[in-house]
Motif scaffolding. Structure first.
Motif, mmCIF file in Angstrom:
data_model
loop_
_atom_site.group_PDB
_atom_site.id
_atom_site.type_symbol
_atom_site.label_atom_id
_atom_site.label_comp_id
_atom_site.label_asym_id
_atom_site.label_seq_id
_atom_site.Cartn_x
_atom_site.Cartn_y
_atom_site.Cartn_z
ATOM 1 N N UNK A 61 0.790 -1.237 0.000
ATOM 2 C CA UNK A 61 0.000 0.000 0.000
ATOM 3 C C UNK A 61 0.827 1.293 0.000
ATOM 4 N N UNK A 62 2.138 1.215 0.216
ATOM 5 C CA UNK A 62 2.942 2.433 0.328
ATOM 6 C C UNK A 62 3.927 2.603 -0.814
ATOM 7 N N UNK A 63 5.000 3.324 -0.541
ATOM 8 C CA UNK A 63 5.952 3.636 -1.598
ATOM 9 C C UNK A 63 6.752 2.416 -2.069
ATOM 10 N N UNK A 64 6.923 1.415 -1.207
ATOM 11 C CA UNK A 64 7.562 0.180 -1.659
ATOM 12 C C UNK A 64 6.713 -0.450 -2.769
ATOM 13 N N UNK A 65 5.403 -0.387 -2.592
ATOM 14 C CA UNK A 65 4.501 -0.871 -3.630
ATOM 15 C C UNK A 65 4.647 -0.072 -4.923
ATOM 16 N N UNK A 66 4.814 1.228 -4.786
ATOM 17 C CA UNK A 66 5.019 2.073 -5.968
ATOM 18 C C UNK A 66 6.281 1.686 -6.726
ATOM 19 N N UNK A 67 7.343 1.377 -5.991
ATOM 20 C CA UNK A 67 8.565 0.903 -6.643
ATOM 21 C C UNK A 67 8.268 -0.360 -7.463
ATOM 22 N N UNK A 68 7.424 -1.214 -6.902
ATOM 23 C CA UNK A 68 7.055 -2.441 -7.609
ATOM 24 C C UNK A 68 6.265 -2.154 -8.879
#
Lengths: 239, 239
Positions: A61-68
């Motif tokens: 749900x956060x920025x780690x997900x955005x990197x993905x």
């Protein structure tokens, strides 16, 4: 004091400094470079096996997900066939909506609340699973559906290797695996610099890369980080 | 009809489509990848000669200039010593202000209205000059101070090779050099795809790369572009 890894608190401070009024980076810029470097680490590690082009990317749900999400788009450009599972979509900024639009424009499947997601994990055609669930700001407990997802990944990790983005999800960012059944990534791609928990990776089990090449040397020095010896213009470095 | 290069009108349409509501790219994302690829082309072309690390980047008032600003930052990360000349700063979006902040955070000199800018061009220490002045939306006439700047570059181009970003500045995007004293770049880095004018480059004088690897195959096909044969996960391709 010189350390070679960041605590969760230091990682958060460095991230805030990069996007603060002095350094002036935008999230869009940093995420683009981070996601690109994860995709390049996958290519560097496995190449593009003709029979195993599928990559299953799980975005949190956060920025780690955005990197993905960014990683998946670059994987498609490299010739892979990514499938994205994004069960808890962030709507806090229009940028996440745009990241999903980009994936759809690239004809990359984006699954939402899909209880049958494991049917997309085919040992014969899936090269790896990208764990972009939690990053350096993770605090226990693991909320659903991610606890169930991580348990499923754990049972398959011998045949479906996991690529962890920055931090293996479910691990404490500083102290490492929180429980004996934590996932063990085959590949860890630290962003900017390793986090403390990366010291708990067994080098025989996990290959460690660093990506996210975007901080000047004076900032690395401020956080006690050594200058990383990237080769030439490469965006990833195998440690 | 299959063409291998874009007209200025097609380039503008493709750019608008990339940042439109369907594809959903942001300018920040595209510019980051474009600037990175220009920096990587410079590394690919010359490497990092110990005695010639200085790169003089001239940024114009539009998005081509923005690509140059991003390029300079990556060059610094690669070990070069960039100096940026940005005489007509765009203030139309906060993003340009941020790009300059990033350069200053990296301790990269950013010159504004500097009539003495040529003193930074030292044949013995300057590897190349990056022409990020005008891009695919250029229309004559060349406004000052860029006319004078291009004349100066022309007189030095044998010893201070020019790297043109997307389009050699002063050239008509479709038809090529407008006057007999137009600059001749040593390196041209087309972004996304070559523009028509690139056919006027003499391969013996100009090495041609393409970068800005960010469009899906269906969009390339829509604009009559062949699939570019990038190697693996590389962001640039020598044509």
């Amino acid at each position: 004091m010189t350390t070679k890894a960041l605590t969760s608190a230091a990682a958060a401070a460095l991230d805030a400094e990069l996007m603060g009024t002095v350094a002036g980076y935008t999230l869009e810029q940093l995420m683009e470079l981070a996601g690109l470097s994860v995709a390049q680490a996958i290519y560097e590690h496995w190449g593009l096996p003709p029979q195993k082009k599928q990559v299953f990317v799980i975005a949190g749900p956060g920025n780690n997900g955005g990197d993905g999400l960014v990683c998946a788009r670059h994987l498609k450009l490299f010739g892979y066939e990514p499938i994205v599972f994004f069960p808890k979509r962030s709507s806090k900024t229009p940028f996440y909506t745009n990241l999903v639009k980009q994936l759809e424009f690239f004809n990359i499947p984006v699954l939402s609340n899909d209880n049958q997601w494991t049917r997309y994990l085919d040992h014969s055609s899936t090269l790896c699973v990208v764990d972009a669930i939690f990053g350096f700001s993770f605090r226990p407990p693991i909320r659903e559906p991610f606890g169930t997802i991580l348990s499923e990944l754990k049972t398959r990790q011998e045949t479906l290797p996991i690529v962890a983005v920055d931090v293996p999800s479910g691990w404490d960012v500083d102290s490492g695996p929180l429980q004996h059944d934590a996932i063990i990534p085959r590949v860890l791609v630290s962003l900017t610099a390793p986090k403390l928990c990366s010291a708990k990776c067994d080098p025989a089990a996990t290959t460690h890369y660093v990506g996210g090449r975007f901080i000047p040397q004076h900032l690395a020095a401020k956080y006690g980080l050594p200058a990383l010896q990237y080769t030439g213009c490469k965006q990833i470095l195998r440690l």
